[in-house]
Design a protein around this motif. Structure first.
Motif, PDB file in Angstrom:
ATOM      1  N   UNK A 245      12.289   9.005  -3.750  1.00  0.00           N
ATOM      2  CA  UNK A 245      13.436   9.289  -4.570  1.00  0.00           C
ATOM      3  C   UNK A 245      14.198   9.131  -5.582  1.00  0.00           C
ATOM      4  N   UNK A 246      14.806  10.703  -5.294  1.00  0.00           N
ATOM      5  CA  UNK A 246      15.414  11.320  -6.216  1.00  0.00           C
ATOM      6  C   UNK A 246      16.961  10.794  -6.425  1.00  0.00           C
ATOM      7  N   UNK A 247      17.580  10.093  -7.312  1.00  0.00           N
ATOM      8  CA  UNK A 247      18.923  10.626  -7.562  1.00  0.00           C
ATOM      9  C   UNK A 247      19.681  12.032  -8.088  1.00  0.00           C
ATOM     10  N   UNK A 248      21.006  12.030  -7.751  1.00  0.00           N
ATOM     11  CA  UNK A 248      21.448  13.149  -7.964  1.00  0.00           C
ATOM     12  C   UNK A 248      21.287  14.147  -9.183  1.00  0.00           C
ATOM     13  N   UNK A 249      21.044  15.397  -8.985  1.00  0.00           N
ATOM     14  CA  UNK A 249      20.422  16.084 -10.017  1.00  0.00           C
ATOM     15  C   UNK A 249      21.297  17.468  -9.430  1.00  0.00           C
ATOM     16  N   UNK A 250      22.753  16.910  -9.664  1.00  0.00           N
ATOM     17  CA  UNK A 250      23.903  18.489  -9.508  1.00  0.00           C
ATOM     18  C   UNK A 250      24.571  17.877 -10.447  1.00  0.00           C
ATOM     19  N   UNK A 251      25.488  18.782 -11.785  1.00  0.00           N
ATOM     20  CA  UNK A 251      26.584  18.510 -12.458  1.00  0.00           C
ATOM     21  C   UNK A 251      27.680  18.888 -11.726  1.00  0.00           C
TER      22      UNK A 251
ATOM     23  N   UNK B  43       0.622  -1.320  -0.219  1.00  0.00           N
ATOM     24  CA  UNK B  43       0.371   0.233  -0.029  1.00  0.00           C
ATOM     25  C   UNK B  43       0.983   0.394   0.038  1.00  0.00           C
ATOM     26  N   UNK B  44       2.337   1.189  -0.329  1.00  0.00           N
ATOM     27  CA  UNK B  44       3.140   2.311  -0.028  1.00  0.00           C
ATOM     28  C   UNK B  44       3.150   2.694  -1.455  1.00  0.00           C
ATOM     29  N   UNK B  45       3.389   3.504  -2.128  1.00  0.00           N
ATOM     30  CA  UNK B  45       3.970   4.392  -3.513  1.00  0.00           C
ATOM     31  C   UNK B  45       5.455   4.951  -3.361  1.00  0.00           C
ATOM     32  N   UNK B  46       7.168   3.855  -4.002  1.00  0.00           N
ATOM     33  CA  UNK B  46       7.660   3.950  -3.982  1.00  0.00           C
ATOM     34  C   UNK B  46       8.009   4.468  -5.397  1.00  0.00           C
ATOM     35  N   UNK B  47       8.211   5.892  -5.940  1.00  0.00           N
ATOM     36  CA  UNK B  47       8.864   6.161  -6.349  1.00  0.00           C
ATOM     37  C   UNK B  47      10.755   6.110  -6.372  1.00  0.00           C
ATOM     38  N   UNK B  48      11.646   6.060  -7.639  1.00  0.00           N
ATOM     39  CA  UNK B  48      12.716   6.196  -8.334  1.00  0.00           C
ATOM     40  C   UNK B  48      12.724   7.231  -9.361  1.00  0.00           C
ATOM     41  N   UNK B  49      13.296   7.832  -9.409  1.00  0.00           N
ATOM     42  CA  UNK B  49      13.515   9.753 -10.261  1.00  0.00           C
ATOM     43  C   UNK B  49      12.110   9.270 -10.971  1.00  0.00           C
ATOM     44  N   UNK B  50      10.725   9.866 -10.477  1.00  0.00           N
ATOM     45  CA  UNK B  50       9.865   8.951 -10.944  1.00  0.00           C
ATOM     46  C   UNK B  50       9.131   7.557 -11.548  1.00  0.00           C
ATOM     47  N   UNK B  51       9.999   6.693 -11.112  1.00  0.00           N
ATOM     48  CA  UNK B  51       9.871   5.129 -11.699  1.00  0.00           C
ATOM     49  C   UNK B  51       8.841   4.530 -10.840  1.00  0.00           C
TER      50      UNK B  51
END
Length: 783
Positions: free
Chosen positions: A227-233, A175-183
């Motif tokens: 969950x969001x992965x690195x967004x820095x260059x 019943x938990x929504x788990x997202x990784x970079x929107x996936x």
């Protein structure tokens, strides 16, 4: 515990605190000394300070109907000072020391330490943020495991002692929504959930919602883990590699130019290369009471020869990031996770061979584009594809006598896109509007062949698709760090049922004083895809849940309503967060909860949850201690189970207390944590009776008994060091021990019929225990 009475007391208390003198202030580029003098006159108080602290400083403020405490809180932020009350009239003013570990301004969200460094509570919504690259040491963890770290928060429980088996406020893991970079993720663990499937070293942030969920999140009724992965260059190539007693990992962040970068990572188990004590203990817990641990023995002295013993897990990610200018960001992300088991054995005396082969894969890709039109209007577009595959093949045979085989298949093809807009109407008001489309194709197949009795062969399969259209609106009003209102409305259309579902959501917070905040929220949620338990593979004993879509009749749409109310207090190193809640879930079935006593018949039900989460934390320089307590009263009621009377939920942990400590000294970090909780309910068997369908187990009251209380002490310590004089290369050594005093805790108790010595059916109690004392070592290098 009467949650309604508690909420009423909270409200009365807050109303009493509102009764303070209030004034309005309006300054435009006014000298700070003048502002101080004006406030002294309005409230009949005196400030004591060094004149150098405020000389030549100006400030602009527009505050309406605010108390003295509220005004001082805003001034602390604007003027970088700290007020200390010495008596009723006198206040001292000191400069505020700014530390990155305490407070930092990040996209107008004030980040403050919640448990330890890297765990904070967001200022603009009800979420809790975890930053793995800044995460302080936690008990039993030498590395920042993405999902295990969440379990230290009140309201998040794991009755099965796994990383991915998260029960949030009475909800089940599916019943938990788990997202990784929107996936969307349908399988989030390695090694049957003991390790999370997400690499922490390329993870930028994990946002957890236990309540107050924003309207853009849909189709789950419990928690949200975004969950969001690195967004820095990066300015230069960065990377690292590590090794512990279960797996190895490597990651690399490589700039292509000033506007683009590639970020990649990989992890793989080492258990097929090194047989470590850590892996042996994890295996003992995972495989207990299954064919793998028992060897399918008929008699205790049977000699079993292992013919196959293959197990490994792996994951890898690739992300391409492009930032052509400050107003645009484009990223493409790919994730692949895989778990594989192939085990076989032979009892030579009877020439009996058995094999079990299981493979689980969750992979996906996403495209995200964020664009700022101006300072007031922005949008983001996200498209994703997620694929889940589970395949199990189990066989058993005796040469020239019989051969049987069971196959199970469960696949999900999920793709969709969303478009979100964000408009800042004025300083306190923001409006968000969005649309989301998703298509879920869910397939399930189960077949069995028996060479001795072909009439018992069966082949079942089901395939269905649900297209979801959702429109949603998010409204936010935030005024001078005093008021916060988030109101949302989401409308879902599920094609599989040809129905619309409306979900109102609201969250409100107000600051009662400089150190006290009141909060309240309410929401309605729906879910059309969930897991059910099937018992055909129970001899194997692992991964017995399958994903299915809702349909008219046997699998209804899950519906949840939740109301919360609480307070947050913070002053002089103390942080106290108290939240009471009520949750009701409709649409549960005996299939979704896997009642063994139900004999596979169908029954609809609901759950009613009353609970309270309490967090008390104190920081003294480099030492932190926190007490996390959860009270949950989770009652089930089903039409045809327990004569329709209420009974305790299958994973009801009434009380759970975690007491954690961390200490930092130079390059050393040490953490100690003690966890004690109520044992989960189980249904006690009274014996075996004869029925027209043959011998059956007779049970007592449903979930009328409880396992003994659970408690465990965990320790972890790390040491970091520089390899080069320029600090380009850094090393880390870590050591941890789970269950220091080797307490044998029971995780579950079930019953089965076994043939006794006199060929009569006998009742056997099946107990599954927790992990024993388990050490782990870590070594890694980063540059």
């Amino acid at each position: 515990m009467n949650i309604k009475l508690l909420t009423f007391v909270f409200v009365l208390f807050s109303l009493n605190l509102f009764a303070q003198e209030k004034v309005s202030l309006d300054y435009s580029d006014v000298a700070l000394v003048k502002v101080f003098q004006d406030i002294e006159e309005k409230f009949d108080i005196k400030f004591s300070y060094n004149s150098d602290l405020i000389n030549n400083k100006t400030i602009s403020l527009n505050i309406e109907n605010a108390t003295l405490d509220e005004i001082l809180l805003i001034l602390e932020e604007k003027a970088t000072v700290v007020f200390r009350k010495q008596s009723r009239r006198y206040y001292t003013v000191k400069p505020r020391k700014t530390r990155i570990t305490d407070t930092q301004q990040l996209q107008e969200v004030l980040i403050k330490e919640y448990l330890t460094t890297g765990i904070s509570k967001k200022k603009d919504d009800a979420s809790i943020s975890l930053l793995p690259n800044k995460l302080g040491i936690l008990p039993g963890l030498t590395e920042p495991d993405v999902l295990q770290s969440i379990q230290l928060l009140p309201g998040v429980q794991s009755p099965t002692e796994t990383a991915s088996g998260l029960y949030i406020r009475g909800g089940t893991p599916d019943q938990n929504l788990i997202l990784w970079d929107g996936i969307k993720m349908y399988h989030s663990g390695h090694f049957f959930g003991t390790i999370s499937a997400f690499n922490p070293y390329i993870t930028e942030e994990i946002k957890l919602y236990k309540s107050g969920t924003r309207a853009k999140y849909g189709n789950r009724i419990s928690g949200v883990i975004d969950i969001t992965s690195d967004n820095d260059i990066p300015n230069k190539i960065e990377g690292g590699a590590g090794l512990n007693m279960t797996h190895a990992d490597i990651y690399l962040k490589a700039p292509i130019s000033n506007q683009a970068a590639i970020i990649t990572s990989a992890r793989r188990s080492i258990t097929d290369i090194f047989d470590t004590e850590t892996f042996r203990n994890l295996s003992k817990r995972v495989f207990q009471e299954t064919k793998i641990s028992e060897g399918n023995k008929v008699f205790e002295d049977d000699e079993v020869l292992t013919t196959k013993d293959v197990f490994n897990f792996r994951d890898f990610t690739i992300k391409a990031l492009v930032k052509p200018n400050k107003n645009n960001q484009l990223s493409v992300s790919t994730l692949f996770t895989n778990n594989k088991l192939d085990y076989g054995f032979l009892i030579e005396e009877f020439d009996e061979a058995s094999n079990d082969k299981l493979e689980i894969t969750n992979q996906g890709s996403s495209l995200n584009w964020k664009h700022n039109f101006n300072n007031s209007f922005s949008h983001d577009f996200n498209a994703y594809y997620s694929k889940f595959d589970l395949e199990y093949v189990g066989g058993n045979s005796i040469t020239d006598e019989f051969s049987d085989e069971l196959r199970k298949l469960n696949t999900i093809d999920d793709f969709g896109f969303s478009y979100n807009t964000n408009l800042k109407l004025n300083e306190p008001t923001t409006l968000g509007v969005g649309y989301e489309f998703s298509s879920n194709k869910v397939n399930y197949g189960l077949s069995f062949t028996d060479s001795e009795s072909p009439e018992e062969d069966f082949n079942e399969s089901n395939e269905n698709t649900n297209n979801t259209h959702a429109l949603y609106l998010d409204y936010q009003y935030k005024r001078s760090n005093k008021w916060l209102l988030n109101a949302g409305l989401r409308t879902n259309y599920f094609s599989v049922l040809n129905q619309f579902f409306v979900e109102p959501r609201v969250q409100f917070e107000t600051r009662l004083s400089s150190s006290l905040k009141y909060k309240v929220s309410g929401e309605t949620l729906h879910q059309a895809v969930s897991q059910v338990v099937e018992f055909n593979t129970q001899e194997f004993g692992l991964e017995d849940q399958i994903w299915v879509l809702s349909e008219d009749g046997e699998i209804p749409v899950l519906k949840s309503k939740q109301f919360t109310s609480g307070f947050i207090f913070g002053k002089r190193g103390w942080n106290i967060d108290i939240e009471a809640y009520y949750k009701k879930i409709n649409g549960l079935t005996s299939y979704t909860l896997g009642f063994e006593i139900s004999d596979n018949f169908f029954s609809k039900g609901e759950s009613e949850v009353f609970g309270m989460d309490v967090l008390i934390k104190k920081r003294i320089q480099n030492y932190r201690t926190w007490l996390s307590y959860s009270y949950v009263n989770n009652d089930f009621s089903f039409d045809y189970i327990n004569s329709g009377e209420e009974f305790s939920g299958n994973s009801d942990i009434t009380h759970q207390l975690t007491w954690s400590h961390t200490y930092e000294w130079n390059h050393f970090n040490v953490s100690l944590g003690w966890n004690i909780r109520t044992g989960i309910p189980y249904t006690k068997a009274t014996g075996i009776i004869d029925t027209p369908d043959g011998p059956q187990i007779e049970y007592d009251e449903v979930n009328g008994a409880r396992l003994p209380d659970y408690h465990r002490l965990d320790l972890s310590t790390t040491y970091t060091f520089n390899v080069s004089n320029k600090d380009n290369w850094k090393g880390k050594i870590g050591f941890s021990i789970l269950n220091i005093y080797n307490k044998s805790n029971l995780l579950s108790r079930t019953y089965e019929r076994r043939q006794g010595a006199s060929n009569e059916d006998a009742l056997r109690e099946v107990n599954k225990s927790s992990i024993g004392i388990t050490p782990n070592l870590l070594f890694r290098m980063d540059f």
